[in-house]
Design a protein around this motif. Structure first.
Motif, mmCIF file in Angstrom:
data_model
loop_
_atom_site.group_PDB
_atom_site.id
_atom_site.type_symbol
_atom_site.label_atom_id
_atom_site.label_comp_id
_atom_site.label_asym_id
_atom_site.label_seq_id
_atom_site.Cartn_x
_atom_site.Cartn_y
_atom_site.Cartn_z
ATOM 1 N N HIS A 9 0.832 -1.204 0.000
ATOM 2 C CA HIS A 9 0.000 0.000 0.000
ATOM 3 C C HIS A 9 0.872 1.263 0.000
ATOM 4 N N SER A 10 1.933 1.216 0.753
ATOM 5 C CA SER A 10 2.830 2.366 0.854
ATOM 6 C C SER A 10 3.580 2.617 -0.450
ATOM 7 N N TRP A 11 4.080 1.566 -1.067
ATOM 8 C CA TRP A 11 4.856 1.746 -2.307
ATOM 9 C C TRP A 11 3.979 1.976 -3.528
ATOM 10 N N LEU A 12 2.774 1.441 -3.510
ATOM 11 C CA LEU A 12 1.860 1.630 -4.644
ATOM 12 C C LEU A 12 1.503 3.099 -4.831
ATOM 13 N N ARG A 13 1.565 3.869 -3.747
ATOM 14 C CA ARG A 13 1.259 5.302 -3.858
ATOM 15 C C ARG A 13 2.198 5.998 -4.833
ATOM 16 N N GLY A 50 -7.270 1.933 -12.682
ATOM 17 C CA GLY A 50 -7.162 0.555 -12.195
ATOM 18 C C GLY A 50 -6.229 0.436 -11.003
ATOM 19 N N THR A 51 -5.119 1.147 -11.041
ATOM 20 C CA THR A 51 -4.187 1.136 -9.918
ATOM 21 C C THR A 51 -4.802 1.812 -8.697
ATOM 22 N N LEU A 52 -5.569 2.867 -8.927
ATOM 23 C CA LEU A 52 -6.301 3.492 -7.815
ATOM 24 C C LEU A 52 -7.272 2.503 -7.174
ATOM 25 N N LEU A 57 -8.702 -1.053 -2.685
ATOM 26 C CA LEU A 57 -9.019 -2.386 -2.176
ATOM 27 C C LEU A 57 -8.051 -2.780 -1.056
ATOM 28 N N ILE A 58 -6.765 -2.577 -1.291
ATOM 29 C CA ILE A 58 -5.775 -2.891 -0.256
ATOM 30 C C ILE A 58 -6.022 -2.025 0.978
ATOM 31 N N GLY A 59 -6.286 -0.743 0.753
ATOM 32 C CA GLY A 59 -6.569 0.159 1.869
ATOM 33 C C GLY A 59 -7.785 -0.262 2.665
ATOM 34 N N LEU A 60 -8.830 -0.689 1.986
ATOM 35 C CA LEU A 60 -10.042 -1.129 2.689
ATOM 36 C C LEU A 60 -9.798 -2.402 3.490
ATOM 37 N N ILE A 61 -9.006 -3.307 2.947
ATOM 38 C CA ILE A 61 -8.661 -4.526 3.693
ATOM 39 C C ILE A 61 -7.882 -4.152 4.950
ATOM 40 N N LEU A 62 -6.919 -3.260 4.793
ATOM 41 C CA LEU A 62 -6.166 -2.794 5.954
ATOM 42 C C LEU A 62 -7.103 -2.125 6.960
ATOM 43 N N TYR A 63 -7.930 -1.241 6.464
ATOM 44 C CA TYR A 63 -8.826 -0.447 7.312
ATOM 45 C C TYR A 63 -9.796 -1.316 8.106
ATOM 46 N N VAL A 64 -10.460 -2.221 7.426
ATOM 47 C CA VAL A 64 -11.536 -2.987 8.057
ATOM 48 C C VAL A 64 -11.018 -4.177 8.871
#
Length: 149
Positions: A9-13, A50-52, A57-64
């Motif tokens: 998530h950090s590097w994808l930014r 698509g990358t967004l 999706l990764i952020g939501l998995i982390l979040y929830v």
């Protein structure tokens, strides 16, 4: 699992930022230069959005499911709203990111429906720039340790 997803998530930014800059610059050049909207423009636009979506999706998995920060905030949400750091991660970051993704998706959908090339470029430039500004407003740039995990 948490650390691995957080790393991605950090590097994808940075990939998103690079794609955003390329797509937005090309869109402004196409708009003001009255250029054709090429297959390459469409591919870059699709890659950016698509990358967004992947990042969201990764952020939501982390979040929830995985983040100890949001899990702590969920236990006492009223208390979390009084703590600026918890509020940032529990509300501000996720909300701004989702709004940014939605704005970018609306721009992508509208540009695909446009018939004229200049309209496609203009729509892409405006919506993606707004999305980028919203997203950048809530990236934790002030926390150097989070920039390059």
């Amino acid at each position: 699992m948490y650390n691995s997803l957080l790393f991605v998530h950090s590097w994808l930014r940075w990939i998103i930022l690079a794609l955003a800059l390329i797509v937005i610059i090309k869109a402004f050049i196409g708009w003001f230069g009255n250029k054709d909207y090429s297959k390459g423009d469409n591919a870059l636009s699709a890659s950016f959005v698509g990358t967004l979506h992947l990042q969201a999706l990764i952020g939501l998995i982390l979040y929830v499911f995985l983040s100890p920060i949001t899990q702590s905030a969920f236990q006492n949400f009223g208390g979390a709203m009084k703590d600026a750091a918890l509020r940032y991660w529990a509300v501000e970051h996720i909300l701004a990111m989702l709004v940014g993704v939605i704005i970018a998706q609306i721009g992508r959908s509208r540009s695909k429906k446009a018939v004229e090339a200049v309209k496609k470029h203009k729509t892409t430039a405006i919506f993606y720039l707004i999305a980028l500004i919203v997203i950048l407003s809530r990236v934790p740039f002030n926390e150097a340790g989070r920039l390059f995990r």
